[in-house]
Design an enzyme around this catalytic site. Structure first.
Site, PDB file in Angstrom:
ATOM      1  N   HIS A 103      30.063 -21.976 -33.602  1.00  0.00           N
ATOM      2  CA  HIS A 103      30.599 -22.547 -34.834  1.00  0.00           C
ATOM      3  C   HIS A 103      29.986 -21.931 -36.081  1.00  0.00           C
ATOM      4  CE1 HIS A 103      30.695 -25.656 -31.595  1.00  0.00           C
ATOM      5  NE2 HIS A 103      31.940 -25.793 -31.988  1.00  0.00           N
ATOM      6  N   ASP A 204      -3.517  -8.005  -2.847  1.00  0.00           N
ATOM      7  CA  ASP A 204      -3.168  -7.449  -1.539  1.00  0.00           C
ATOM      8  C   ASP A 204      -3.462  -5.951  -1.447  1.00  0.00           C
ATOM      9  OD1 ASP A 204      -2.063  -6.833   0.971  1.00  0.00           O
ATOM     10  OD2 ASP A 204      -0.709  -8.541   0.830  1.00  0.00           O
ATOM     11  N   HIS A 207      -2.132  -4.416   2.248  1.00  0.00           N
ATOM     12  CA  HIS A 207      -0.814  -3.890   2.613  1.00  0.00           C
ATOM     13  C   HIS A 207      -0.638  -2.420   2.237  1.00  0.00           C
ATOM     14  CE1 HIS A 207       0.362  -3.950  -1.598  1.00  0.00           C
ATOM     15  NE2 HIS A 207       1.564  -3.475  -1.304  1.00  0.00           N
ATOM     16  N   HIS A 212       2.960   0.945   2.554  1.00  0.00           N
ATOM     17  CA  HIS A 212       3.235   2.184   1.812  1.00  0.00           C
ATOM     18  C   HIS A 212       2.794   3.430   2.586  1.00  0.00           C
ATOM     19  CE1 HIS A 212       4.337  -0.269  -1.603  1.00  0.00           C
ATOM     20  NE2 HIS A 212       3.145  -0.825  -1.659  1.00  0.00           N
ATOM     21  N   ASP A 360       7.973  -2.380  -0.979  1.00  0.00           N
ATOM     22  CA  ASP A 360       7.535  -3.773  -1.110  1.00  0.00           C
ATOM     23  C   ASP A 360       8.706  -4.755  -1.040  1.00  0.00           C
ATOM     24  OD1 ASP A 360       4.708  -3.460  -1.516  1.00  0.00           O
ATOM     25  OD2 ASP A 360       5.153  -2.665  -3.508  1.00  0.00           O
TER      26      ASP A 360
HETATM   27  O1  UNU Z   1       1.281  -1.550  -3.815  1.00  0.00           O
HETATM   28  C1  UNU Z   1       0.275  -1.663  -4.452  1.00  0.00           C
HETATM   29  N1  UNU Z   1       0.024  -2.822  -5.008  1.00  0.00           N
HETATM   30  C2  UNU Z   1      -0.681  -0.528  -4.606  1.00  0.00           C
HETATM   31  C3  UNU Z   1      -0.269   0.752  -4.298  1.00  0.00           C
HETATM   32  C4  UNU Z   1      -1.967  -0.768  -5.009  1.00  0.00           C
HETATM   33  C5  UNU Z   1      -2.850   0.279  -5.116  1.00  0.00           C
HETATM   34  C6  UNU Z   1      -2.449   1.579  -4.823  1.00  0.00           C
HETATM   35  C7  UNU Z   1      -1.150   1.799  -4.409  1.00  0.00           C
HETATM   36 FE    FE Z   2       2.917  -2.623  -2.630  1.00  0.00          FE
END
Ligand code: UNU
Ligand code: FE
Ligand code: FES
Length: 446
Positions: A103, A204, A207, A212, A360
């Protein structure tokens, strides 16, 4: 029925699986956590001139952040006080005012209602404009990083960050110039609970070598040895993990700041020149951190990787979905070529379609959706790694864990999560200030 006060067991270091799925838990999070914490909004470099604005989210609330004509930052709810329509649909821009599309009510850059069509003829000049400003939101900035908070009784942003600010200064102050973000942010939707990426970034390290593995193998370099958790890596002394009073925390891999950047000549040169200046400015402990690679979360939903230099917010959209916003961190005093290198590598690794980002994503989605199973959802998740191998450190504030690969900062994140979920007010939370770390019993570890 879920018991909101028993989602986290800080002694056993477990969390109920309901935290990733349950609607009632989510509704309480929105009120108790997102309604009372400082939430990341933007960086001041995106609001340099008077009239500059950006729009963003604080949980599911749509908000506008402006540089007002008096030079101050303002934030308000993006919803018209007439019939509730949003008053701004642009992501960013520069304006004198916001005109509602419905409006035509007009609001200034501090949220005041300044004009109303047919105010004299049809409102008979009786509309009380002063009481129809947009709802304002507390806004404060730390080293140029702008945060907002809905709660008038919350501590200042600086106090909310607490010891985490000391760590952030490592690169937000650095050698003196500090850092800024390159935007506009990349945006994508991921079907996961907001805490899955937050806990991953806060603590983390575990992981990295597994999830990775392929990416690290291809990248090679200093982190190549992490791929598949190869035996020759010194996993018990790769770095440290830290948690602080309000759940903010991180893990650092020593000497790995530049390790994820495939092409890193300018960055390497920058580090070489800058580390001694950081030591002079902030002391040796932080100069050492400056040269590390960090994975971090600022409670509740702002995560970043320093070194890789991606900076993210996980905006919740219900218990099972988030919007991911990603900026790139650059040191202000780096060469233009160096900045371009950093942006390119950050986007390639952890941008929306980044190689490591997509590693991820699948875990984030699965960790959330497997818990839709009613039977699956009973029971707990485990975060006991390194429990007892952590405590107060002579050089570093907070509670410090003995390795990058541990779950100290997971425990710290969920410790504060439970504290906020259970607390009726910030006064309740303040009352625990002296005793927050008691659940880390081995305080003399170092
Ligand atoms: O994926 C991650 N959070 C990460 C990757 C952390 C450190 C090095 C590479
Ligand atoms: Fe990661
Ligand atoms: Fe960690 Fe399965 S091994 S979630």
């Amino acid at each position: 029925m879920v018991d909101i006060n028993k989602l986290v067991d800080t002694k056993a270091s477990t969390q109920s699986k309901e935290v990733f799925w349950d609607q009632e838990v989510y509704d309480r999070e929105i009120k108790n956590i997102f309604g009372r914490s400082w939430l990341f909004l933007t960086h001041e470099c995106m609001l340099e001139k008077k009239g500059d604005f950006i729009t963003t989210k604080m949980a599911e609330d749509s908000v506008i952040v402006t540089r007002h004509t008096d030079g101050s930052l303002k934030a308000f709810v993006n919803s018209c006080t007439h019939r509730g329509n949003s008053i701004c649909s642009a992501d960013s821009g520069n304006t004198k005012s916001f005109v509602c599309n419905y409006h035509g009510w007009v609001f200034s850059t501090d949220g005041k209602l300044v004009d109303v069509p047919l105010r004299e003829k049809c409102y008979h000049d009786e509309l009380d404009r002063d009481s129809l400003s947009l709802k304002t939101i507390r806004v404060e900035s730390y080293r140029g990083f702008v945060f907002g908070c809905f709660d008038e009784t919350a501590p200042s942003l600086e106090d909310f960050l607490g010891d985490w600010g000391w760590y952030l200064d490592t690169w937000m102050v650095g050698a003196g110039e500090g850092a800024e973000l390159v935007g506009p942010p990349m945006k994508s939707i991921l079907k996961c609970n907001w805490k899955v990426p937050t806990e991953n970034f806060v603590g983390d390290g575990y992981h990295v070598g597994w999830t990775h593995a392929s990416a690290l193998h291809v990248l090679g370099g200093e982190l190549g040895g992490l791929a598949g958790n190869q035996a020759e890596m010194p996993f018990d002394e790769l770095g440290i993990q830290v948690t602080t009073r309000h759940g903010h925390g991180f893990g650092v891999i020593d000497n790995a700041a530049i390790a994820i950047h495939a092409k890193r000549d300018e960055y390497a040169k920058y580090m070489e020149e800058t580390i001694p200046k950081v030591a002079e400015n902030l002391g040796e402990p932080r100069a050492k951190l400056f040269n590390g690679h960090w994975n971090c979360s600022t409670f509740p939903n702002c995560s970043f990787l320093y070194g890789t230099n991606i900076f993210k917010v996980w905006h919740p959209r219900g218990p099972h979905e988030i919007e991911v916003w990603s900026w790139v961190i650059v040191h202000k005093d780096m060469s233009d070529e160096g900045k371009r290198e950093v942006v390119k590598q950050a986007v390639r690794s952890f941008g929306t379609a980044g190689t490591l980002e997509s590693d991820d994503g699948d875990n984030m989605v699965q960790s959330t959706h497997v818990n839709r199973g009613n039977y699956t959802r009973e029971g707990t998740m485990n975060s006991t790694m390194g429990q007892g191998y952590e405590g107060e450190h002579p050089d570093y504030p907070g509670i410090v864990g003995s390795s990058f690969i541990g779950e100290t900062s997971y425990r710290g994140f969920y410790r504060f999560y439970q504290e906020m979920m259970s607390a009726d007010s910030w006064d309740d939370i303040r009352a625990n200030d002296e005793h927050w770390a008691d659940c880390f019993p081995n305080k003399n570890y170092w």
